[in-house]
Each structure stands twice: as C-alpha cells, then as structure tokens.
Design an enzyme around this catalytic site. Structure first.
Site, PDB file in Angstrom:
ATOM      1  CE  LYS A 220     -32.206 -44.136  30.591  1.00 47.22           C
ATOM      2  NZ  LYS A 220     -31.595 -44.668  29.355  1.00 47.22           N
ATOM      3  CG  ASN A 221     -29.013 -42.164  26.899  1.00 47.58           C
ATOM      4  OD1 ASN A 221     -29.607 -43.076  27.451  1.00 47.58           O
ATOM      5  ND2 ASN A 221     -29.617 -41.337  26.058  1.00 47.58           N
TER       6      ASN A 221
ATOM      7  NE  ARG B 163     -31.813 -48.494  25.886  1.00 46.27           N
ATOM      8  CZ  ARG B 163     -30.762 -48.198  25.135  1.00 46.27           C
ATOM      9  NH1 ARG B 163     -30.187 -49.130  24.418  1.00 46.27           N
ATOM     10  NH2 ARG B 163     -30.281 -46.983  25.102  1.00 46.27           N
TER      11      ARG B 163
ATOM     12  CB  CYS C  49     -38.045 -48.023  26.730  1.00 46.88           C
ATOM     13  SG  CYS C  49     -38.049 -46.672  27.902  1.00 46.88           S
TER      14      CYS C  49
ATOM     15  NE  ARG D 226     -34.500 -50.508  24.305  1.00 47.48           N
ATOM     16  CZ  ARG D 226     -34.309 -49.264  23.893  1.00 47.48           C
ATOM     17  NH1 ARG D 226     -33.376 -49.002  23.021  1.00 47.48           N
ATOM     18  NH2 ARG D 226     -35.046 -48.287  24.353  1.00 47.48           N
ATOM     19  N   PRO D 227     -32.787 -54.882  19.157  1.00 48.25           N
ATOM     20  CG  PRO D 227     -32.369 -53.829  17.116  1.00 48.25           C
ATOM     21  CD  PRO D 227     -33.246 -53.767  18.331  1.00 48.25           C
ATOM     22  CB  ILE D 228     -28.302 -57.444  21.088  1.00 46.98           C
ATOM     23  CG1 ILE D 228     -28.822 -58.885  20.980  1.00 46.98           C
ATOM     24  CG2 ILE D 228     -29.027 -56.685  22.174  1.00 46.98           C
ATOM     25  CD1 ILE D 228     -28.291 -59.792  22.043  1.00 46.98           C
ATOM     26  CG  ASP D 229     -28.321 -57.078  14.577  1.00 46.75           C
ATOM     27  OD1 ASP D 229     -28.819 -56.249  15.344  1.00 46.75           O
ATOM     28  OD2 ASP D 229     -28.212 -56.890  13.354  1.00 46.75           O
ATOM     29  CD  GLN D 230     -25.010 -54.266  13.326  1.00 50.70           C
ATOM     30  OE1 GLN D 230     -23.906 -53.911  12.921  1.00 50.70           O
ATOM     31  NE2 GLN D 230     -25.734 -55.197  12.707  1.00 50.70           N
TER      32      GLN D 230
ATOM     33  CG  ASP E 181     -33.860 -41.143  23.796  1.00 49.28           C
ATOM     34  OD1 ASP E 181     -34.577 -42.002  23.250  1.00 49.28           O
ATOM     35  OD2 ASP E 181     -32.864 -41.423  24.479  1.00 49.28           O
TER      36      ASP E 181
ATOM     37  NE  ARG F 150     -35.682 -47.881  32.274  1.00 46.28           N
ATOM     38  CZ  ARG F 150     -35.592 -47.454  31.019  1.00 46.28           C
ATOM     39  NH1 ARG F 150     -36.644 -47.042  30.362  1.00 46.28           N
ATOM     40  NH2 ARG F 150     -34.422 -47.439  30.408  1.00 46.28           N
TER      41      ARG F 150
END
Length: 431
Positions: free
Chosen positions: A22-23, A92, A116, A122-126, A308, A400
C-alpha cells in the site's frame, strides 16, 4: 455501512499470498503522471486508497486501463485540470499528487491529507519546506487545500535537510525533484522499503535517483521520464499483520510473496514471543503452538519496528504471559484502539506514548470499532483470537489498506464474514 462478524477461537492454518505494498502503491501510481508515455504497473493492491487515487487521476485527464486484477496501465495524455477534488480529502496520500503535479506541470492544488486520524492533523511542514527549497511558492488557501507554484523557469535542485524523519516528505520531494533542473540532495531521509521502491520505479522510467534506503538521497534532474513497466514490492505490513494473527490465534501459516529482509524487525520480535518462523526466498512459515511470552516493543523509523505494526503486535501481547511494555516512538495518540481491546477483556494501561500490557488468558467477543487502518487490523486479530462473537464496525478504514482481508482469513480457517449495517442503526450506535 459494513461490519465484520467474527466467531473467534479458531487456529489459523494454510497459505496466504501477500498483496502489493500500500505505502509504495500510493506514491508509485501518481508518479506515473510524471512519465511521457504509458506506464504499466504490476502487483497493484486492490484497496480503497489506490482506487480513489485512480479516480482522481482520471478526472485530471489520465487514461487508466485495468489489464487484470493487479495490473494497471496509466497514460498521462493531456495537461490536466488542476482543481482540487472532494475525493482527495478522503485519502492521506493525496499529497503525493502534489509532488507529481508540481514536478510535471509546475503547479498543483490538492486537498489537505485525509485518511487515518490518530487524534490530530498530519503535519505537512516538511513537505512545504522541501517544495520551497526547490523554489516553489506554497500557500494554504481557505477550504483545506495546499497550492504549490513553481517559479518561472521551473523547479531547481536544492540541498534539503529534513528536521524530522518523514516518509511522506521524503517521497513527495523525490517526486517533485526528478524533473527539476540540477541536483537535489536530501538529508535525514526516511529509509523504508517503499521509499526504495519509489526510487527504483522512477529510475526505471529514466530518473537519476541515488541513495534511497540511506539517510541521504541525491537526485540529478532529467529532461523527461519515459514510459515502461514496473512491479510493486509486497506489503511488509500486511505480511506482519498475518504473522501477528498467527501469534495471537495459534496454528501454522505459510505467508507467501514477501521479502523476508523487510520483515526482520517483526520476525525478531515474534521469535522473542515464542513464535517459530522459518524463512524461505519469498515466503515465511509462521507457527505458534506453545504459550506466547511477553516482550517489549518500541516503534522507530525503519529499520526499527514499524509504527504501522504496533496495534497488531499489542493485540497479540494481550495474550502473552507476563507484562509487556509498548512504546510508540513515531506518532502521538496512536492508542485509541486500546479502549476497544479493554472491552474485550484485555488489561492495558496507557500513559502518554507508553502502554503497559498485562497478559490475560483469553479475550472475549464484543462490538468494537476500527478507529483507523491498523487499529482495525488489530480488532480483526483480537476477534479471531477471542472466545465468542466480535463485530467490527467502520471497516472502511480497514479496506483502505487491506485487499480481500476477510477472504484471506477465511481461507486460513477463520469463521468471519462481511455484513451490511442499516444506516439508521449505524447512526444510532455512533450518536
């Protein structure tokens, strides 16, 4: 609405074939938009997240043809309409479309990551930091969207140091950088197998990516990517889920279509718990006959124990002799599911990122919810191991990321099935 009904207490025996990762798939499928020409991708998992991505990509103008149940051909035939879609809110991995579209067209606008919910956004700053280093202007307009615009002349290679190890940011910047001018050097990268898989896919299409799987990745931008064919790696977490299920339920299962090296951290921990594992070239035989033993687990970025797999392993430890300590070293608020296990008779005490698990002799069936993807897998394992009937609701979270999970467990001797819940009854239960 659908639920899983599980009549537990049966051992698992037989063979199971693991699907594509999946990932890896959620990044490789949108990466096909970068290529000039048809891209054939094999071992694509039939899961909700990938299906949604392909629907979004069709709306963006890509031609997508299903060759068979696990093979898809994607051809990016026109400049897409670059407006956000409601579908993107649901998964996501929508943010991988951001890197791919920004890299290919110099502009993208997608919805903020969904999927999820572990108790926060979920942080997206990076991701933003990386895009801006490549020269893009990133804004967050109202409505929950991310907009990225390349400068005139396109993205340019840059030196990027990630403040934290982030799988999503590592993959997203790779997607944006492969067609950028010059060299991009990314430091403090995540090292998961699916990052290596994405790099191998991009290189097969003509990219120049070196160092994936280490903490420094170097990308030399190329003029264009061409079409080709590629097969996605097997799913490390799906394999680990079945291994944990055998640990909890007992029995003997041959887990096929795996890369044993990717499973080493899971295998090592299960052996510590008195589970017998025999490795083959592309399979592992998992057997558990005696009493499970306690173990301490701390999740860490790869090659450490995967976050996970934490809920599935914690569920198995509920039935182990003695006291186990589980420490979550990656995500905050990933223990929401433990309340469901307690309702089934587990003895778990959570303090911040640490869960103390006192082993019990038996779990008992109950009505539970799949709060997120991996928590849902944990509920299925608990139900399979428990005495009596367990009903798992909100199974869309499970589907999912797991392909035909019910059918695979039934083939191993589990007594479980999918059942529709009338909407009014479902709403009443959750109100």
């Amino acid at each position: 609405m659908t639920k899983y009904v599980i009549n537990g207490g049966k051992t698992l025996n037989g063979e199971v074939t693991i699907s594509g990762a999946k990932n890896a798939a959620v990044a490789i499928v949108p990466a096909a938009l970068l290529a000039d020409g048809p891209v054939c991708i094999e071992n694509v998992p039939k899961i909700i997240d990938v299906t949604l991505q392909m629907e979004i990509m069709r709306e963006l103008g890509a031609q997508i043809r299903l060759i068979n149940s696990t093979t898809v051909e994607i051809e990016n035939t026109q400049h897409p309409s670059l407006k956000p879609h409601e579908l993107e809110r649901k998964l996501r991995a929508s943010y991988y479309l951001l890197g791919a579209l920004l890299g290919k067209y110099g502009f993208a606008e997608v919805a903020m990551p969904g999927g999820c919910n572990f108790g926060g956004v979920r942080p997206i700053d990076q991701h933003i930091k990386g895009f801006e280093a490549l020269g893009a202007t990133v804004t967050l307009p109202q409505g929950g969207f991310i907009r990225a615009q390349a400068p005139e002349g396109g993205l340019r290679g840059a030196h990027i140091y990630f403040d934290v190890v982030s799988v999503g940011a590592t993959m997203n910047i790779m997607l944006a950088a492969v067609l950028a001018k010059g060299q991009t050097i990314m430091e403090n990268c995540a090292k998961e197998p699916h990052i290596v898989d994405l790099a191998n896919f991009l290189n097969a299409m003509g990219a120049d990516v070196k160092g994936a799987g280490t903490d420094v990745i170097k990308i030399r931008g190329v003029e264009r990517l061409h079409g080709g064919s590629y097969s996605i790696i097997p799913d490390q977490i799906e394999a680990g889920t079945f291994m944990a299920a055998v640990a909890a339920c007992g029995g003997s299962v041959l887990v096929k279509n795996v890369i044993p090296k990717h499973l080493e951290c899971i295998t090592g921990k299960l052996r510590e718990m008195n589970v017998e594992i025999t490795e083959f070239d592309d399979a592992v035989l998992v057997r558990r006959e005696g009493q499970l033993k306690r173990a301490n687990v701390k999740t860490m970025p790869y090659p450490g124990f995967p976050t996970d797999m934490q809920p599935q392993m914690t569920t198995a430890l509920c039935l182990a002799e003695g006291t186990s300590i589980v420490t979550e070293g990656v995500w905050d608020s990933r223990y929401r599911y433990t309340g469901e296990l307690v309702r089934m008779g587990a003895n778990i005490h959570v303090e911040g990122k640490v869960a103390v698990v006192e082993g019990v002799e038996q779990l008992k069936g109950a009505q539970v919810r799949a709060h997120d993807l991996r928590a849902g897998a944990a509920m299925v394992i608990a139900g399979l191991a428990a005495k009596g009937v367990t009903e798992v609701e909100q199974v869309q979270n499970i589907e999912r990321g797991y392909e035909t999970l019910v059918e695979k467990f039934v083939a191993l001797g589990a007594d479980m099935y999918r059942s529709d819940i009338p909407d009014d009854l479902s709403n009443e239960r959750h109100s």
